[in-house]
Design a protein around this motif. Sequence first.
Motif, PDB file in Angstrom:
ATOM      1  N   ALA A 227      -6.740  -1.298  -2.322  1.00  0.00           N
ATOM      2  CA  ALA A 227      -7.373  -2.016  -1.217  1.00  0.00           C
ATOM      3  C   ALA A 227      -6.652  -3.329  -0.978  1.00  0.00           C
ATOM      4  CB  ALA A 227      -8.826  -2.265  -1.543  1.00  0.00           C
TER       5      ALA A 227
ATOM      6  N   SER B  39     -14.808   3.198   6.127  1.00  0.00           N
ATOM      7  CA  SER B  39     -13.706   3.280   5.164  1.00  0.00           C
ATOM      8  C   SER B  39     -12.543   4.039   5.787  1.00  0.00           C
ATOM      9  CB  SER B  39     -14.142   4.007   3.894  1.00  0.00           C
ATOM     10  OG  SER B  39     -15.366   3.528   3.449  1.00  0.00           O
TER      11      SER B  39
ATOM     12  N   ALA C 227       0.815  -1.202   0.000  1.00  0.00           N
ATOM     13  CA  ALA C 227       0.000   0.000   0.000  1.00  0.00           C
ATOM     14  C   ALA C 227       0.852   1.256   0.000  1.00  0.00           C
ATOM     15  CB  ALA C 227      -0.935  -0.009   1.200  1.00  0.00           C
TER      16      ALA C 227
ATOM     17  N   ASN D  79      -7.705  -0.247   3.711  1.00  0.00           N
ATOM     18  CA  ASN D  79      -8.120   0.741   2.717  1.00  0.00           C
ATOM     19  C   ASN D  79      -9.198   0.212   1.759  1.00  0.00           C
ATOM     20  OD1 ASN D  79      -6.108   2.645   3.596  1.00  0.00           O
ATOM     21  ND2 ASN D  79      -4.642   1.283   2.592  1.00  0.00           N
TER      22      ASN D  79
ATOM     23  N   PRO E 197      -6.889   7.120  -3.131  1.00  0.00           N
ATOM     24  CA  PRO E 197      -6.954   6.018  -2.159  1.00  0.00           C
ATOM     25  C   PRO E 197      -5.941   4.939  -2.527  1.00  0.00           C
ATOM     26  CG  PRO E 197      -8.918   6.086  -3.550  1.00  0.00           C
ATOM     27  CD  PRO E 197      -8.138   7.316  -3.834  1.00  0.00           C
TER      28      PRO E 197
END
Lengths: 201, 672
Positions: free
Chosen positions: B366, B415, A194, B421, B363
């Motif tokens: 995920a 969220s 991430a 994420n 973002p």
Amino acid sequence: MIELLVQHPLLAALLALVGLGAVFGALLGYAAVRFRTEGNPIVEQINAILPQTQCGQCGHPGCRPYAEAIAAGEDINKCPPGGQAGIEALAQLLDREVVPLDDEHGEEKVPQVAFIREDECIGCTKCIQACPVDAILGAAKHMHTVIASECTGCDLCVEPCPVDCIDMIPQAQTLQTWHWELPDTSNRGADIIATDAGEAA
Amino acid sequence: MRKIHDFHGGIHPVENKHQSLHTPIRDAGIPAELTLPLSQHIGAPATPLVAVGERVLKGQLVAEATGLVSAALHAPTSGTVTAIEPRPIAHPSGLPAPCLVIASDGEDAWCELPPPCSFETLERPELLARIRAAGIAGMGGAGFPAAVKLGLKPGTQVETLIINGTECEPYITADDILMRERAAQIVRGAQILAHLVAPAETVIGIEDNKPEAIAAMCAAAEGTGIEIAVFPTKYPSGGEKQLIELLTGKQVPSGGLPMDVGVVCQNVGTAAAVADAVEHGRPLISRITTVTGAAVDEPQNFEVLLGTPMSHLLALAGYRAADNPRLVMGGPMMGFTVPDPGVPIVKTTNCILAPSAQELPAPPPAQACIRCGLCAEACPASLLPQQLYWFARGREFEKAEAHNLFDCIECGACSYVCPSNIPLVQYYRAAKAEVLQMRRDAQKAEHSRQRFEARQERLEREEAEKEARRAARKQAAEEKARRAADAGSGEADPVQAAIERAQARKAAQAAGAASEENPLQKLEKTVVTTRERLEKAEAKLAQARSEGADHIAALETGVEKTRAKLAAAEQALQDYQAQQTPAEPAPAGDAAQAAIQKAMAARAAQANKSPLEKARDNLEKLEARLAKSEARLAESRAAGEEEKIVEALASSVERLQEKVAAARAELAAEES
């Protein structure tokens, strides 16, 4: 009598069982007559899942006949308008295997609506007779038109038209029909770190 | 002091509110063009009342509410309507929607407004009508038409009226600055709303991160009986259901409305708009909008006309487009990305957020759910976000629904806390939409089924009717045949009798022909048979008259003709008898006879003629006909007859000309 039964326990047990059987049998027989269900309830449930376009792509003259055929054991993958979701729902209801849609009967398309090019319509009423849900309005030698909100997009009206003035138009997306889509999870590698994303970009 | 309750979950994101609070509300001015989407509220779109090219005045009604749940639209400034067409609007889909475009003339001339009045003098329905006419829709963000929310069923008792000044979402300060600067107006609005719904208590709820606003509101509410409730800052305490729980301790039931627990909730912006509408008769044509984010030089609040392009506001605030990867309408938690900075400000636009890439990064991808449960702890609606996520992902929407998917307020707290994420809210939005779509489809399918069955029934009924008619006809025919057979049973078979009669007649005729033909007998016989026929026809006519049959006219003419024939036959007989008596040869019959003779003579003559003569005669005749036709054509042209007739005549003349030419050719061939 009691003495006889006491002396022959086997006979006593036999009599008791026969007696119980008779009583419960009578009870069940009465219930079967008293609470008889009209028609086949499973057909109604299947019919409720089918999309009711009445398009006949399954080879049956309407959704209900197909529902009856499914109840009688026919395959559940012959309904293109119902799509994979419809097959899944039917599979769940009938406890059958989920199978892919049978291509022979057509493929799943976006919802469509019939549109008559009104300049070209000659008013033959053939499409009106073909429409399974009475969604075409018109009279002999007068222009016809489709009531879009009633049209199921079955395209049964296209073939009978002698002047080919009927188009099947995919339903346009409007603000009313637009909705959020599920996030795309297909191309997400599990190995992405991430903290790498964003900073590097 | 009111007891402040607590609601489950909630988060504390960085507030970022101070940036836009340095300056007072600034007037954004009048842009050159205003775009008013016809649907700025929940419910049916408004119907335009003006035409393209029409001049409108500020405050003039330009689109009226259609149906119960809808809101009217007014011109935000004076100008000309230049278009009513689909334009891009602030919507996550980026799809265009019908808009009314007004080119402003800069005069800002007001139309005539209802006279200012004090709300105490107005009756409830009149107050509601004023609010409805002003087109007020919830200014907090949802945009539910205020008049619909306030139009309570008769007999309902409202416990608490809550005026929502919470503004819990980061960055947004529109309500904060409104409360600081226009506290008196909000309090008046609250009084009007209280007058309207007659609650046991009226509370204005404000989070404790707005001390200036609290002070201003307390001062304004002094002595009005309106309570100012202050509670700790937590996101999303501004959510309607969360605020109700905070202030009253009551929970709105799942799928229910605040009214179910005796609460009516309105935003402070709505209260201010209501005060304006009722006291001054001014419709909702402007609102306070925060423009903030690191990509603008001067974050601040604007009083902006509805329909103003976002780009106009951004320019006033010193927008640096290069620093701003995406423009957001609303806050960072619940807002959505705007497709284009040209989209207009609407009644629900409380904030335009122009963050820099560092401020609101894209973002991160995920990761897999690790079942940590943080989302369930954060959920203000006490749901199980993780379960909902699995169900939504697996498309098991029924199970998601059973887990109260529709109680999700899409606040984004889950969220926000998710360590993986996962864009949870997007899953819930999609799942909700899928469920709604499925419901719509099911409804449509049911409707189609009913129509199909109705049609089947109709077709069957028509078929049965046709069959019944056919059967009735068949029966009638059989009945008739039977009756005829019964009537004729006294004699021999009627058909056989007729055949016999015919045979006898033939035999007699043959005998007559074989013997010397006797014209007198023949004539006499004609007279007799004709008379018999006349009698029969008259009897039939009399019967038809008595039965009132519909073929009387036809029978009458038949009788007339037969009578004429009889007279002719009698005449012929008399003539013959007279002829016989003097024994003179009969004069050459009547004119018809003469004509026939003439024609026969002509044919004989024709037959004797040579082909050359024939051709010549033919040509002459054709030429005569051509001349006649040409004369007729000229005549009808001169008389200006219908085009069709003239055309037909012209074509016949042409044909004749062709024929004449052919005849000439033939004649020439014969001559050579």
